[in-house]
Design a protein around this motif. Sequence first.
Motif, mmCIF file in Angstrom:
data_model
loop_
_atom_site.group_PDB
_atom_site.id
_atom_site.type_symbol
_atom_site.label_atom_id
_atom_site.label_comp_id
_atom_site.label_asym_id
_atom_site.label_seq_id
_atom_site.Cartn_x
_atom_site.Cartn_y
_atom_site.Cartn_z
ATOM 1 N N ILE A 163 39.300 -25.390 28.553
ATOM 2 C CA ILE A 163 40.432 -25.245 29.480
ATOM 3 C C ILE A 163 39.981 -25.337 30.934
ATOM 4 O O ILE A 163 40.765 -25.121 31.851
ATOM 5 C CB ILE A 163 41.198 -23.927 29.239
ATOM 6 N N ASN A 164 38.693 -25.627 31.138
ATOM 7 C CA ASN A 164 38.099 -25.763 32.473
ATOM 8 C C ASN A 164 38.211 -24.486 33.308
ATOM 9 O O ASN A 164 38.572 -24.520 34.489
ATOM 10 C CB ASN A 164 38.706 -26.940 33.245
ATOM 11 N N ALA A 165 37.910 -23.354 32.691
ATOM 12 C CA ALA A 165 37.795 -22.107 33.452
ATOM 13 C C ALA A 165 36.532 -22.178 34.309
ATOM 14 O O ALA A 165 35.533 -22.793 33.921
ATOM 15 C CB ALA A 165 37.728 -20.914 32.515
ATOM 16 N N LYS A 166 36.574 -21.551 35.449
ATOM 17 C CA LYS A 166 35.420 -21.575 36.352
ATOM 18 C C LYS A 166 34.243 -20.824 35.757
ATOM 19 O O LYS A 166 33.080 -21.240 35.880
ATOM 20 C CB LYS A 166 35.818 -20.963 37.703
ATOM 21 N N ASN A 167 34.531 -19.694 35.101
ATOM 22 C CA ASN A 167 33.488 -18.869 34.483
ATOM 23 C C ASN A 167 33.934 -18.465 33.086
ATOM 24 O O ASN A 167 35.118 -18.198 32.855
ATOM 25 C CB ASN A 167 33.251 -17.591 35.304
ATOM 26 N N ASP A 168 32.971 -18.370 32.155
ATOM 27 C CA ASP A 168 33.367 -17.983 30.795
ATOM 28 C C ASP A 168 33.808 -16.524 30.729
ATOM 29 O O ASP A 168 34.596 -16.159 29.856
ATOM 30 C CB ASP A 168 32.233 -18.252 29.795
ATOM 31 N N HIS A 169 33.340 -15.673 31.668
ATOM 32 C CA HIS A 169 33.779 -14.277 31.625
ATOM 33 C C HIS A 169 35.216 -14.100 32.129
ATOM 34 O O HIS A 169 35.745 -12.985 32.109
ATOM 35 C CB HIS A 169 32.813 -13.355 32.403
ATOM 36 N N GLU A 170 35.844 -15.193 32.575
ATOM 37 C CA GLU A 170 37.270 -15.139 32.900
ATOM 38 C C GLU A 170 38.135 -15.315 31.656
ATOM 39 O O GLU A 170 39.371 -15.253 31.747
ATOM 40 C CB GLU A 170 37.613 -16.231 33.916
ATOM 41 N N CYS A 171 37.505 -15.549 30.504
ATOM 42 C CA CYS A 171 38.225 -15.739 29.245
ATOM 43 C C CYS A 171 38.094 -14.483 28.388
ATOM 44 O O CYS A 171 37.037 -14.228 27.793
ATOM 45 C CB CYS A 171 37.691 -16.957 28.499
ATOM 46 N N ILE A 172 39.153 -13.694 28.337
ATOM 47 C CA ILE A 172 39.202 -12.485 27.531
ATOM 48 C C ILE A 172 39.615 -12.883 26.115
ATOM 49 O O ILE A 172 40.617 -13.583 25.933
ATOM 50 C CB ILE A 172 40.218 -11.474 28.104
ATOM 51 N N ILE A 173 38.864 -12.456 25.127
ATOM 52 C CA ILE A 173 39.220 -12.749 23.742
ATOM 53 C C ILE A 173 40.200 -11.684 23.259
ATOM 54 O O ILE A 173 39.920 -10.486 23.305
ATOM 55 C CB ILE A 173 37.973 -12.811 22.848
ATOM 56 N N THR A 174 41.365 -12.147 22.815
ATOM 57 C CA THR A 174 42.466 -11.257 22.434
ATOM 58 C C THR A 174 42.847 -11.494 20.971
ATOM 59 O O THR A 174 42.235 -12.307 20.286
ATOM 60 C CB THR A 174 43.692 -11.526 23.316
ATOM 61 N N LYS A 175 43.885 -10.803 20.535
ATOM 62 C CA LYS A 175 44.436 -11.047 19.196
ATOM 63 C C LYS A 175 45.332 -12.274 19.184
ATOM 64 O O LYS A 175 45.666 -12.780 18.113
ATOM 65 C CB LYS A 175 45.241 -9.832 18.721
ATOM 66 N N GLY A 176 45.738 -12.758 20.347
ATOM 67 C CA GLY A 176 46.625 -13.906 20.422
ATOM 68 C C GLY A 176 47.432 -13.867 21.709
ATOM 69 O O GLY A 176 47.226 -13.006 22.577
ATOM 70 N N THR A 177 48.374 -14.792 21.825
ATOM 71 C CA THR A 177 49.175 -14.903 23.044
ATOM 72 C C THR A 177 49.933 -13.613 23.345
ATOM 73 O O THR A 177 49.965 -13.139 24.490
ATOM 74 C CB THR A 177 50.180 -16.061 22.916
ATOM 75 N N THR A 178 50.553 -13.034 22.331
ATOM 76 C CA THR A 178 51.319 -11.796 22.522
ATOM 77 C C THR A 178 50.437 -10.697 23.094
ATOM 78 O O THR A 178 50.833 -9.991 24.033
ATOM 79 C CB THR A 178 51.927 -11.342 21.186
ATOM 80 N N ASP A 179 49.254 -10.552 22.537
ATOM 81 C CA ASP A 179 48.316 -9.534 23.007
ATOM 82 C C ASP A 179 47.921 -9.796 24.449
ATOM 83 O O ASP A 179 47.858 -8.872 25.271
ATOM 84 C CB ASP A 179 47.086 -9.538 22.099
ATOM 85 N N GLY A 180 47.674 -11.053 24.781
ATOM 86 C CA GLY A 180 47.275 -11.387 26.143
ATOM 87 C C GLY A 180 48.352 -11.077 27.164
ATOM 88 O O GLY A 180 48.079 -10.528 28.237
ATOM 89 N N ILE A 181 49.598 -11.426 26.845
ATOM 90 C CA ILE A 181 50.695 -11.158 27.774
ATOM 91 C C ILE A 181 50.921 -9.659 27.926
ATOM 92 O O ILE A 181 51.153 -9.165 29.045
ATOM 93 C CB ILE A 181 51.976 -11.868 27.307
#
Length: 406
Positions: free
Chosen positions: A80-98
């Motif tokens: 997804i072209n994030a600047k840093n990999d630590h900007e990507c939080i691993i969640t249970k899914g979209t609902t969890d992320g929102i």
Amino acid sequence: MKFDIEKIRADFPVLTRKVHGKDLVFLDSAASSQKPKQVVEAISNYYLYEHANIHRGVHLLSQEATSKYEDARKKVASFINAKNDHECIITKGTTDGINLVASSLGEHCVNEGDEVIISHMEHHSNLVPWQMLCERKKAKLKVIPITDDGELDLEEYEKLLSEKTKIVSVVHVSNTLGTINPVEEMIEKAHDVGAYFVVDGAQAVPHIPVDVQQLNCDFYAFSLHKMYGPTGIGILYGKESIMNAMPPYQGGGDMINKVTLEKTTYNDLPHKFEAGTPNIAGGIGMGATIDYINEIDWKAAHEFEAEVMDYAHKKLSEIEDLRFIGTAEKKTGAISFLVGQIHPYDMGVLLDQLGIAVRTGHHCTQPILERYNIPGTVRASFGIYSTKQEVDQLVQGVERAKRMLG
């Protein structure tokens, strides 16, 4: 590289099965896509030969599992072209992320009298968390209307924006209408008034290129099970500077730096938002999913899928009394329709008897149905394994159901 649809379909063994004695025609990928055997094998191999908890162990299995899990984070960050990999939080899914953003950022920046903006076409997962936040904080929830064609009314959106707007949260691609929203333009306008912008990307990532830096969104949430990966795993991308200022969403193991009985200090990103033992197998499956996507011609896959969807629009439009729900100029992934006065549930049951899997009902978007004053829709949704032949079978099935029910 030529897109070889037969080679792709061979990677999805479920497509060879029979349903009610008929060849399966799977047109429900918007609910959850099928999984290639490469992803299933990676998960199975982890459980059979590599299982250990991650981040804490000094022994080899733990180190290997940790490496694979964190490599998956790096792969999806690159995807997804994030600047840093630590900007990507691993969640249970979209609902969890929102929910994470609503509960953490919302508590941090929304106060009484402030405003949050969503749209009329949101999935319940991008509606209910903001309703709950506004109730807690005595803030106001404002809604961008949609046109008869199923597009956002951007003039009304601009009128809703003000210095009171703290958060805008909008779906990138509608799961019911298939509409592709102009989120890049909307993000710029939200930033002009100092608001944060959250994107529900669950239906976008499987079908169109997503570059979070180009979009300049503050948060972008999606689920792997919509894009040929396992269930129970997703990603919340968020800008580092914003997430560093946000309080943790949950407390527990791995999100801590130091714990005493008197006080706890928190871990750095991404672990600050990842309390507890995660879905390790899902994370490894996520890595295998990105590997699979990178091994095929992803652009050609998108082009082939778009061709199949255009063909479906053309063929379905030839059915008398069939009307599309959502006729936006830019669409992807899903087609919703009704036929005469036939209830969508009845149509879905008869199609199932013919081996054709579609989704019927409100698709977790009840406000859309109220907008169009309908009980639900029949939704055919597509994946990289969908074919024109399957569209022909759908059309024949709809015609047959129409004769029986009409």
